[in-house]
Design an enzyme around this catalytic site. Structure first.
Site, short mmCIF file in Angstrom:
data_model
loop_
_atom_site.label_atom_id
_atom_site.label_comp_id
_atom_site.label_asym_id
_atom_site.label_seq_id
_atom_site.Cartn_x
_atom_site.Cartn_y
_atom_site.Cartn_z
N TYR A 161 -20.87 -12.46 17.98
CA TYR A 161 -20.79 -13.92 18.10
C TYR A 161 -20.15 -14.22 19.44
O TYR A 161 -18.94 -14.21 19.59
CB TYR A 161 -19.98 -14.49 16.95
N LYS A 180 -25.45 -13.67 18.74
CA LYS A 180 -25.57 -15.11 18.69
C LYS A 180 -24.97 -15.63 19.98
O LYS A 180 -23.76 -15.59 20.18
CB LYS A 180 -24.84 -15.71 17.48
#
Length: 309
Positions: free
Chosen positions: A138, A167
């Site tokens: 992330y 992400k």
């Protein structure tokens, strides 16, 4: 370690977690919301990320949310769960818990607040990656206060079998095509912003994940299909209702957060909106009326948004 081949891709809502008005985790409402997103055609869901308010949960609540998410998915779509915390030990614990629960993968945020350096961040990911569950980095420097994990480091972590996906929640989208050049197709690239999914998907992102998708799965699927068909004109048309919704998220900038707007729109749709956990607040009655009026105006300019689409 060997690389896991998992063809994650498409439209992945970053699901809201529902709390009660007094701040308890609302298990039934959270499951219902995840299942509603899947019923609308989401290709997968991410639970326990920023929109899922993992930062406001105890470790035990976080672990319970992982269990709820897997149960709600019922093996219909990939369920990727936030399993990252500030400490490496807690991140390993939650990632092991996610693996045992049957999650498809773990979303592991950069260690936050203390501004860890590159060596510390990479060591963190290698330690958590040793669990063996497919990991998604992330990359969200604006919230984590850490430097972004670079394209080169992501490519090396993937080549070493540590991580499977990213992400990318950065203010630019150039990392998408840079990663496509630096990795093979087994590394899955998720665009994590709200403003440029058209550009990111056209540039080679495998998926779009966003809190906006809590209220826009059907419209996002239209965009995905247009990009897959290499139909740029249809993609631009498909982006218009999404752009209008993104604009609504920003009308209370500095006065109300994006999660409050998503919940307000769910309420307008006739869906249970749930509550965020304090210090986050719901829209005021006046703000909700403004949102209702602004939303009604968008339907005069673009494709109507309906929870039944």
């Amino acid at each position: 370690m060997t690389r896991t081949k998992t063809a994650w891709g498409g439209v992945y809502p970053a699901a809201l977690t529902h709390f009660t008005a007094t701040g308890e985790l609302d298990e039934a409402a959270t499951i219902d919301h995840i299942q509603w997103l899947i019923a609308q055609g989401a290709d997968g869901v991410i639970v326990g990320g920023t929109s899922g308010e993992f930062i406001g949960m105890t470790l035990e609540e976080h672990a319970r949310l992982i269990e709820l998410a897997v149960d709600a998915g019922e093996n219909r779509v990939p369920v990727i769960v936030g399993s990252g915390r500030y400490t490496t030990a807690e991140s390993i614990f939650l990632t092991e818990h996610a693996q045992l629960a049957g999650a498809s993968g773990g979303l592991v945020v950069q260690p936050y607040f203390q501004r860890p350096n590159r060596r510390e961040i990479l060591t963190h990911y290698r330690s958590v990656g040793a669990v063996g569950l497919p990991l998604m980095v992330y990359n969200i420097p604006a919230n984590s206060a850490a430097e972004p994990v670079s394209v080169e480091d992501l490519a090396q972590l993937h080549a070493d079998g540590v991580v499977h996906a990213v992400k990318s929640t950065l203010p630019t989208v150039n990392q998408v095509h840079e990663l496509r050049s630096a990795t093979d197709d087994s590394f899955r690239i998720f665009y994590g912003g709200i403003s440029s999914p058209l550009e990111a998907l056209a540039g080679g992102a495998h998926a779009w994940v966003s809190g906006l998708l809590n209220i826009a799965v059907p419209q996002a699927l239209d965009l995905k299909r247009a990009i897959q068909a290499s139909d740029l004109e249809s993609a631009r048309i498909a982006w218009e209702p999404l752009a209008q919704l993104a604009r609504l998220v920003n009308i209370f900038r500095g006065q109300a957060g994006d999660l409050a707007v998503y919940r307000g729109l769910l309420s307008i749709f006739g869906r249970p909106p749930g509550h965020s956990r304090a210090p986050l607040l719901s829209l005021t009655p006046e703000q909700l009326r403004t949102l209702e009026n602004e939303f009604a105006a968008t339907q005069d300019r673009t494709i109507p948004v309906s929870p039944d689409r």
